[in-house]
Design an enzyme around this catalytic site. Structure first.
Site, PDB file in Angstrom:
ATOM      1  N   CYS A 105       0.717  -1.069  -0.109  1.00 12.77           N
ATOM      2  CA  CYS A 105      -0.027   0.031   0.155  1.00 12.77           C
ATOM      3  C   CYS A 105       0.911   1.157  -0.031  1.00 12.77           C
ATOM      4  CB  CYS A 105      -0.902  -0.083   1.157  1.00 12.77           C
ATOM      5  SG  CYS A 105      -1.978   1.311   1.119  1.00 12.77           S
ATOM      6  N   CYS A 201      -6.473  -2.610   6.988  1.00 13.85           N
ATOM      7  CA  CYS A 201      -7.726  -1.965   6.653  1.00 13.85           C
ATOM      8  C   CYS A 201      -8.848  -2.508   6.144  1.00 13.85           C
ATOM      9  CB  CYS A 201      -7.342  -0.639   5.775  1.00 13.85           C
ATOM     10  SG  CYS A 201      -6.797  -0.876   3.978  1.00 13.85           S
TER      11      CYS A 201
END
Length: 377
Positions: A105, A201
């Site tokens: 990410c 997440c």
């Protein structure tokens, strides 16, 4: 006089909020950007659970933007996040690896894609709330750990390119978390005492197995084996296991057993504690930061960190074809394919380079040869 425009990646937490506030005080024209990376749709995610990048976090980031009186935008990043993070996450587990989605990410979304968005707007600089610093080693830029030893985040940032490093700033690198919270209180920010998220997440329940099931991943069943090839049990899917795992095996043995290898055919190889130490391993997809790329056969000593919170140990690395071969000079266990290995100088804390640990080490390769002989006999 304005120092120019800068984009701050605002997650909705206290770190990015203070980053934005500090840069405003320094004279920058701050533009807050929240990266929408994941569609929170039932039944894959339970949005009542606390995780980063949730709808609640977007609201908090917007509130901070209003409080600081800065422009704030939500930028859709679902497509690149799906391709570079989630798809890789699933693929790694299906191939017996343990992925590190936060590294992917940072490399491809928070910095890679965000820099592209910034350039499209004519903005060169971005900032984040990472606890890290940027240093120069000759002509090269590199990430160095921040002063808060409990928040060192260099491990997750090894994938940043030289171009990224020239144009990013980390205002919190010289601060501790308590200091950051105190600044947030001084600024009157609503997130000053907001708790930190410790979860991935897109897996707010912190249960990746349930996530894989809900994404209709077919688990690969197989056998539990010892290094000599003996079968000692069955399992329902290699995706349930990671190197170094001891709990949840369901195998009764005279001594505790650990996962020491995960095979392509679905076999999960178990061994005792003394069999968990790596003799050597290789690293692929290498990104160089504070060190120029190695030539074929070049070798030198440095320190390697094989997971977050792992204390770096001395090692020797050698360039062989496209890989780096790592020979630990101190004991190291739990070297896990799919995880990241990052390298530091012997006496400094800036990143030389980093990459992905590839499956197998010399010790494990020997074990495979022994197992093959045992099966043939």
């Amino acid at each position: 006089m304005s120092k120019g425009k800068i984009i701050v990646a605002m997650s909705g937490g206290v770190d990015s909020a203070v980053t934005a506030g500090l840069l405003m005080e320094e004279g920058y024209e701050v533009i807050g950007v929240n990266l929408r990376t994941w569609e929170y749709e039932a039944p894959v995610c339970d949005t009542t659970k606390k995780s980063c990048c949730s709808p609640e976090d977007i609201r908090d980031a917007r509130d901070v933007g209003l409080s600081l009186k800065i422009p704030f935008y939500v930028v859709k990043m679902e497509k690149v996040f799906q391709e570079k993070v989630i798809d890789r996450f699933i693929d790694d587990y299906q191939h017996g690896k343990t992925p590190n989605p936060c590294v992917e990410c940072n490399t491809f979304v928070k910095f890679g894609a965000l820099f592209e968005k910034a350039k499209a707007l004519g903005i060169d600089k971005i900032a984040t709330g990472h606890y890290a610093r940027i240093v120069r080693n000759g002509e090269r830029y590199a990430i160095s750990n921040g002063v808060d030893i409990g928040k060192n985040q260099a491990y997750y940032l090894y994938g940043l390119s030289q171009e990224n490093l020239k144009n990013v700033t980390f205002p919190l690198g010289g601060m501790t978390k308590p200091e950051v919270r105190e600044i947030a209180r001084r600024m009157g920010l609503s997130v000053a005492d907001k708790a930190e998220s410790q979860e991935i997440c897109f897996i707010p329940e912190n249960d990746y197995r349930k996530f894989l099931e809900k994404k209709h991943v077919e688990f690969t069943p197989g056998f539990f084996k010892l290094r000599d090839g003996r079968i000692i049990g069955k399992h329902k899917g290699r995706e349930n296991f990671t190197i170094g795992q001891r709990k949840g095996l369901g195998i009764a043995w005279r001594n505790p057993l650990y996962v020491i290898a995960i095979e392509d055919d679905g076999s999960v190889i178990l061994g005792e504690e003394n069999e968990t130490y790596a003799e050597s391993f290789s690293v692929i997809d290498v990104n160089y930061q504070g060190f120029a790329p190695l030539g074929e056969g070049e070798s030198f000593e440095c320190r390697v960190q094989v997971r977050y919170r792992h204390t770096p140990i001395r090692c020797r690395i050698t360039k062989m074809n496209e890989d780096l071969v790592v020979n630990p000079l101190e004991e190291v266990r739990g070297v896990t394919p799919g995880q990241s290995a990052v390298f530091y100088p012997l006496n400094s804390d800036y990143l030389l380079l980093g990459g992905i640990i590839r499956k197998g080490s010399i010790r494990m390769q020997v074990a495979k040869e022994e197992s093959a002989i045992a099966f043939r006999s």
